[in-house]
Enzyme design. Structure first.
Site, PDB file in Angstrom:
ATOM      1  N   LYS A   1      -9.626   2.118  -1.411  1.00 38.68           N
ATOM      2  CA  LYS A   1      -9.763   1.540  -0.065  1.00 38.68           C
ATOM      3  C   LYS A   1     -11.079   1.935   0.606  1.00 38.68           C
ATOM      4  CE  LYS A   1      -6.987   1.275   4.227  1.00 38.68           C
ATOM      5  NZ  LYS A   1      -5.649   1.669   4.747  1.00 38.68           N
TER       6      LYS A   1
ATOM      7  N   CYS B   1      -4.694  -2.901   3.286  1.00 44.89           N
ATOM      8  CA  CYS B   1      -4.366  -2.706   4.702  1.00 44.89           C
ATOM      9  C   CYS B   1      -5.512  -3.055   5.648  1.00 44.89           C
ATOM     10  CB  CYS B   1      -3.872  -1.276   4.901  1.00 44.89           C
ATOM     11  SG  CYS B   1      -3.002  -1.048   6.471  1.00 44.89           S
TER      12      CYS B   1
ATOM     13  N   GLU C   1      -5.795   8.704   8.239  1.00 49.63           N
ATOM     14  CA  GLU C   1      -6.319   8.267   6.931  1.00 49.63           C
ATOM     15  C   GLU C   1      -7.674   8.879   6.621  1.00 49.63           C
ATOM     16  OE1 GLU C   1      -5.635   4.399   5.232  1.00 49.63           O
ATOM     17  OE2 GLU C   1      -4.489   3.840   7.009  1.00 49.63           O
TER      18      GLU C   1
ATOM     19  N   ASN D   1      -7.122   6.279  -1.258  1.00 49.67           N
ATOM     20  CA  ASN D   1      -6.045   5.331  -1.042  1.00 49.67           C
ATOM     21  C   ASN D   1      -6.321   4.170  -1.996  1.00 49.67           C
ATOM     22  OD1 ASN D   1      -4.138   3.553  -0.044  1.00 49.67           O
ATOM     23  ND2 ASN D   1      -4.564   4.004   2.105  1.00 49.67           N
TER      24      ASN D   1
ATOM     25  N   GLU E   1       0.857  -1.192   0.000  1.00 49.02           N
ATOM     26  CA  GLU E   1       0.000   0.000   0.000  1.00 49.02           C
ATOM     27  C   GLU E   1       0.898   1.250   0.000  1.00 49.02           C
ATOM     28  OE1 GLU E   1      -1.458   0.991   3.900  1.00 49.02           O
ATOM     29  OE2 GLU E   1      -3.426   1.595   3.143  1.00 49.02           O
TER      30      GLU E   1
ATOM     31  N   ASN F   1       0.462  -0.918   5.469  1.00 52.52           N
ATOM     32  CA  ASN F   1       1.414  -0.168   6.294  1.00 52.52           C
ATOM     33  C   ASN F   1       0.825  -0.215   7.691  1.00 52.52           C
ATOM     34  OD1 ASN F   1       3.385   1.942   4.589  1.00 52.52           O
ATOM     35  ND2 ASN F   1       1.539   1.374   3.468  1.00 52.52           N
TER      36      ASN F   1
END
Lengths: 312, 312
Positions: free
Chosen positions: B127, B172, B146, B110, B47, B197
């Site tokens: 994401k 993730c 995020e 993302n 990612e 991550n």
């Protein structure tokens, strides 16, 4: 804050086909005595805990297999268990085969009940995910006729406020389906009780043996616990029953997904873990705060379709 | 029957904040060279593989953080990766920060892409499950912004027929949510690529360290693989990045749930597993034959509600 409850996982060794229900119950009462001595407030017994795992036998005549089922709960066979548990102030979960007369039909379910510390039945669950097959299958190394002996549960996955927490139930194969835990997780479940009977080899792939089967069992239970921030007690009927080997490996799992206690034998064995129901709170408020993080607008297929729909 | 594809998991060590994208890409090309030498047909990168994990930094001015995002894909920075992969005939998965101009708005996601063995982008994923928080949080030992830097993905969890199989993607934190795998499983997914991550300690519970964090990562990935009978490659950006420690532990998991390969370092490291996509078939036809065993009539809450609704 803490809401401590010491939990006993009462794994049973095999119950052979000719063992009486009252004999099985007396073994459970012995485990209850031990749980009381250890200070338990709640005990989890296996699935179909009163008889052999009869779905391995193909019996055509319903008069013949009817004896495996309970018409009422409690009944004279299990009364000693209810009485002793109430005397000790221990709540319990018990799996059994249920026959019910409903809507002018005779209905058969793979059922569990949740009994509080006064001996009162506070919840009943009927197994939703029946594995196996509905007709005799000559291709298998042994039969797994749950779809023949039972119909799928019709009450979903309710939870109950009892024993200072939120308790849910499921049975055996339900534990492999993440929907099981999630539906209870969405009701704030803090403790899931589940009993199982799991053959030690795969009837359709004999090289898949007990080590792999235990791995799959642990994996499913631990993931369900972690991803829903709940305790789970997964308790087996184990050992060689009617010539068929069932895995043991009963476990009590923390909301972190970590195993707190594990059975070491394939016999009657009590495992114990001190569970603080408030250990569920941190995860429920952070990484698994469903209200903040879930995205149901992308989950439609989970409910809209049953089987796989392949892409073009 | 067999549909073999040798898969490389291209874990990256840290990308410090001042490292250029072209430098990161040259490290990826070196891993691609290695994958080619090992005979890989598909490589999974992490990612946000082109930059540091910038959501740990709170940057107020969007002009300042804009440089972390890609407006086009491919673009000059990543062109060497696309060219080398096409030359080798290797498909790949790559995670990056995407900025898009859509509906007269600037939108940040993302994102990951799936590139086939000819160098063509065949799929894009955004994401869905963004962890962390949307505003600077002084209570945390470090930031995880995020929800500030991205909006939740708007394309759900599609799958693509490519490389002789059915491929899906996620990113993730998506891996901790069973809905992620299930939505793809209901489309017959055979291989899920995912990059991550993951900080080595919990910013809200510093005593939860790398061992526990790796356990949770493995547990979620292995359960998702097993319960949907799919391969999963979960590939990390790892090591100490901008002073913050990220877990490594990249794994490639078999549809049985077993780990086939695992990274041993927290640096650039290629792990390799020979995946036979036909290994998904047995489970999809037996224990996880969704059409025979799922019971969506009892799953309504999964879609009907986002957060927890407590029982009365």
């Amino acid at each position: 804050m803490s809401r401590l409850i010491k939990v006993g996982g009462a794994q049973l060794g095999p119950i052979q086909r000719d063992e009486s229900k009252s004999s099985a119950v007396s073994r459970m009462v012995a485990l209850l005595d031990q749980a009381h001595a250890e200070g338990c407030g709640f005990v989890v017994f296996p699935e179909l805990a009163l008889t052999t795992f009869f779905p391995r036998h193909y019996i055509e005549n319903s008069d013949e297999f009817r004896a495996f089922y309970e018409q009422e709960m409690p009944n004279p066979d299990v009364k000693p268990l209810f009485e002793k548990a109430a005397e000790y102030g221990i709540g319990f979960y018990l799996g059994y085969a249920e026959v019910a007369r409903e809507d002018d039909e005779t209905r058969y379910f793979n059922t569990s009940i949740l009994v509080d510390q006064t001996g009162k039945i506070v919840g009943k669950y009927r197994k939703v995910h029946l594995p196996g097959h509905a007709e005799y299958d000559p291709e298998r190394t042994f039969q797994h006729l749950e779809k023949y002996y039972f119909e799928p549960g019709d009450v979903g996955f309710p939870v109950w406020r009892t024993m200072d927490g939120i308790f849910g139930m499921c049975l055996c194969n339900d534990r492999r389906w993440p929907e099981t835990y999630r539906v209870m997780g969405l009701q704030g479940v803090e403790f899931v009780a589940l009993g199982y009977n799991t053959p030690a080899t795969n009837s359709q792939k004999p090289e898949e043996g007990p080590e792999e089967r235990l791995f799959h069992s642990d994996l499913s239970v631990q993931a369900g616990a972690y991803q829903n921030a709940t305790f789970v007690a997964a308790i087996a009927k184990a050992g060689v029953e009617d010539g068929n080997h069932l895995i043991g490996g009963s476990i009590i799992v923390h909301p972190s997904g970590q195993i707190m206690a594990r059975a070491e034998t394939e016999d009657d064995e009590l495992i114990v873990a001190e569970c603080d129901l408030d250990d569920t709170v941190f995860y429920k408020k952070t990484i698994f705060d469903f209200a903040r993080h879930r995205r149901p607008e992308h989950y439609g297929r989970i409910v809209d379709q049953t089987g796989v729909i392949l892409p073009e």
